[in-house]
Scaffold this active site. Structure first.
Site, PDB file in Angstrom:
ATOM      1  N   LYS A  77       0.838  -1.202   0.000  1.00 56.52           N
ATOM      2  CA  LYS A  77       0.000   0.000   0.000  1.00 56.52           C
ATOM      3  C   LYS A  77       0.873   1.252   0.000  1.00 56.52           C
ATOM      4  O   LYS A  77       1.733   1.422   0.861  1.00 56.52           O
ATOM      5  CB  LYS A  77      -0.900   0.025   1.238  1.00 56.52           C
ATOM      6  CG  LYS A  77      -1.918  -1.103   1.302  1.00 56.52           C
ATOM      7  CD  LYS A  77      -2.762  -0.985   2.568  1.00 56.52           C
ATOM      8  CE  LYS A  77      -3.814  -2.067   2.638  1.00 56.52           C
ATOM      9  NZ  LYS A  77      -4.649  -1.946   3.864  1.00 56.52           N
ATOM     10  N   SER A  98      15.857  10.161  -2.687  1.00 57.29           N
ATOM     11  CA  SER A  98      16.704   9.812  -1.540  1.00 57.29           C
ATOM     12  C   SER A  98      17.942   9.052  -1.984  1.00 57.29           C
ATOM     13  O   SER A  98      18.918   8.960  -1.241  1.00 57.29           O
ATOM     14  CB  SER A  98      15.908   8.973  -0.531  1.00 57.29           C
ATOM     15  OG  SER A  98      15.439   7.773  -1.140  1.00 57.29           O
ATOM     16  N   GLU A 124       3.139  12.356   3.736  1.00 64.19           N
ATOM     17  CA  GLU A 124       4.330  12.289   2.894  1.00 64.19           C
ATOM     18  C   GLU A 124       4.708  13.662   2.343  1.00 64.19           C
ATOM     19  O   GLU A 124       5.891  13.981   2.209  1.00 64.19           O
ATOM     20  CB  GLU A 124       4.110  11.298   1.747  1.00 64.19           C
ATOM     21  CG  GLU A 124       4.008   9.839   2.173  1.00 64.19           C
ATOM     22  CD  GLU A 124       5.305   9.277   2.721  1.00 64.19           C
ATOM     23  OE1 GLU A 124       6.369   9.893   2.485  1.00 64.19           O
ATOM     24  OE2 GLU A 124       5.253   8.236   3.390  1.00 64.19           O
ATOM     25  N   GLU A 127       6.488  15.385   5.203  1.00 64.31           N
ATOM     26  CA  GLU A 127       7.789  14.787   5.498  1.00 64.31           C
ATOM     27  C   GLU A 127       8.803  15.017   4.382  1.00 64.31           C
ATOM     28  O   GLU A 127       9.953  15.389   4.643  1.00 64.31           O
ATOM     29  CB  GLU A 127       7.634  13.280   5.716  1.00 64.31           C
ATOM     30  CG  GLU A 127       6.936  12.894   6.997  1.00 64.31           C
ATOM     31  CD  GLU A 127       6.816  11.390   7.149  1.00 64.31           C
ATOM     32  OE1 GLU A 127       6.346  10.959   8.206  1.00 64.31           O
ATOM     33  OE2 GLU A 127       7.183  10.642   6.214  1.00 64.31           O
ATOM     34  N   LYS A 151       5.849  -5.462  -5.614  1.00 64.31           N
ATOM     35  CA  LYS A 151       4.598  -4.942  -6.165  1.00 64.31           C
ATOM     36  C   LYS A 151       4.075  -3.782  -5.323  1.00 64.31           C
ATOM     37  O   LYS A 151       3.977  -3.888  -4.108  1.00 64.31           O
ATOM     38  CB  LYS A 151       3.553  -6.062  -6.234  1.00 64.31           C
ATOM     39  CG  LYS A 151       3.966  -7.232  -7.118  1.00 64.31           C
ATOM     40  CD  LYS A 151       2.839  -8.226  -7.304  1.00 64.31           C
ATOM     41  CE  LYS A 151       2.495  -8.960  -6.034  1.00 64.31           C
ATOM     42  NZ  LYS A 151       1.457 -10.006  -6.269  1.00 64.31           N
ATOM     43  N   ARG A 176      17.238  16.484   1.535  1.00 62.97           N
ATOM     44  CA  ARG A 176      16.338  16.498   0.372  1.00 62.97           C
ATOM     45  C   ARG A 176      15.940  17.931   0.024  1.00 62.97           C
ATOM     46  O   ARG A 176      15.745  18.757   0.915  1.00 62.97           O
ATOM     47  CB  ARG A 176      15.079  15.675   0.671  1.00 62.97           C
ATOM     48  CG  ARG A 176      14.253  15.358  -0.585  1.00 62.97           C
ATOM     49  CD  ARG A 176      12.917  14.752  -0.211  1.00 62.97           C
ATOM     50  NE  ARG A 176      12.981  13.446   0.383  1.00 62.97           N
ATOM     51  CZ  ARG A 176      12.950  12.292  -0.303  1.00 62.97           C
ATOM     52  NH1 ARG A 176      12.909  12.318  -1.633  1.00 62.97           N
ATOM     53  NH2 ARG A 176      12.974  11.140   0.326  1.00 62.97           N
TER      54      ARG A 176
END
Length: 208
Positions: A77, A98, A124, A127, A151, A176
């Protein structure tokens, strides 16, 4: 008194970050506390060193939540967020990978236990890109199989960015960076490194 920016951020998280049962996820409360710490430090002009307290509590939270979740058919997921500057979708925000600072990707990651995909997308964005926004569309899900056979099934949401923070978790943790791209430039960047994510963006633009 709680700053107005903080109340607005809390309201956005409350509306987007709920479990399938309708309750707020544990990560919502941790994320909001992290955002609270950051915003207060930022408003007090202590941005020269907010990382110590932020990363200390986030390190503990990450250890408690680093659990992968899967659909019954074996797909992991995931959720991702396409961040547009406006509803015209002329520009999109990408973040450095990353794994390579020269590669650009769409913010996204795995769902935590009992976490709704829309909540995961909001988390997300905070973050990985240090932004919050308003959901303007839902795409997918998209199924992908990596070269090593992993997958993924990714629920993708479109956002209009409403706030960009100067510092955020992944900037402090791994350096980042984020960057706004015209749509055609973003498609070229994704085609080079993440062709599956190029599909997300192309579909979002076509649905305009």
């Amino acid at each position: 008194m709680v700053p107005g920016r903080l109340l607005q951020a809390k309201s956005r998280m409350e509306s987007n970050c709920k479990t399938e049962s309708g309750e707020h996820s544990d990560y919502y409360f941790r994320t909001f506390e992290w955002a609270t710490n950051y915003i207060i430090l930022n408003m007090l002009d202590l941005v020269h060193k907010p990382g110590e307290c932020i990363l200390q509590r986030k390190k503990t939270a990450k250890l408690a939540c680093n659990i992968r979740t899967y659909y019954p058919d074996g797909y992991r997921k995931r959720a991702a967020g396409l961040c547009f500057r406006s509803e015209s979708k002329n520009e999109v925000l990408l973040v450095s990978s990353s794994r390579s600072s020269n590669a650009w990707v769409i913010p996204g990651g795995g769902l935590e236990p009992n976490e709704d995909s829309s909540c995961a997308a909001v988390r997300e964005l905070l973050e990985e890109a240090g932004v919050t926004g308003t959901v303007i569309g839902t795409l997918g899900p998209f199924d992908d199989i990596t070269a090593n056979g992993t997958k993924h099934r990714t629920s993708v949401y479109s956002f209009v960015v409403t706030e960009e923070f100067e510092l955020w978790e992944d900037k402090l943790r791994i350096g980042r960076v984020r960057k706004w791209f015209p749509i055609e430039d973003a498609l070229r960047q994704l085609r080079l490194y993440k062709p599956n994510q190029e599909r997300y963006l192309r579909k979002a633009v076509m649905d305009t």
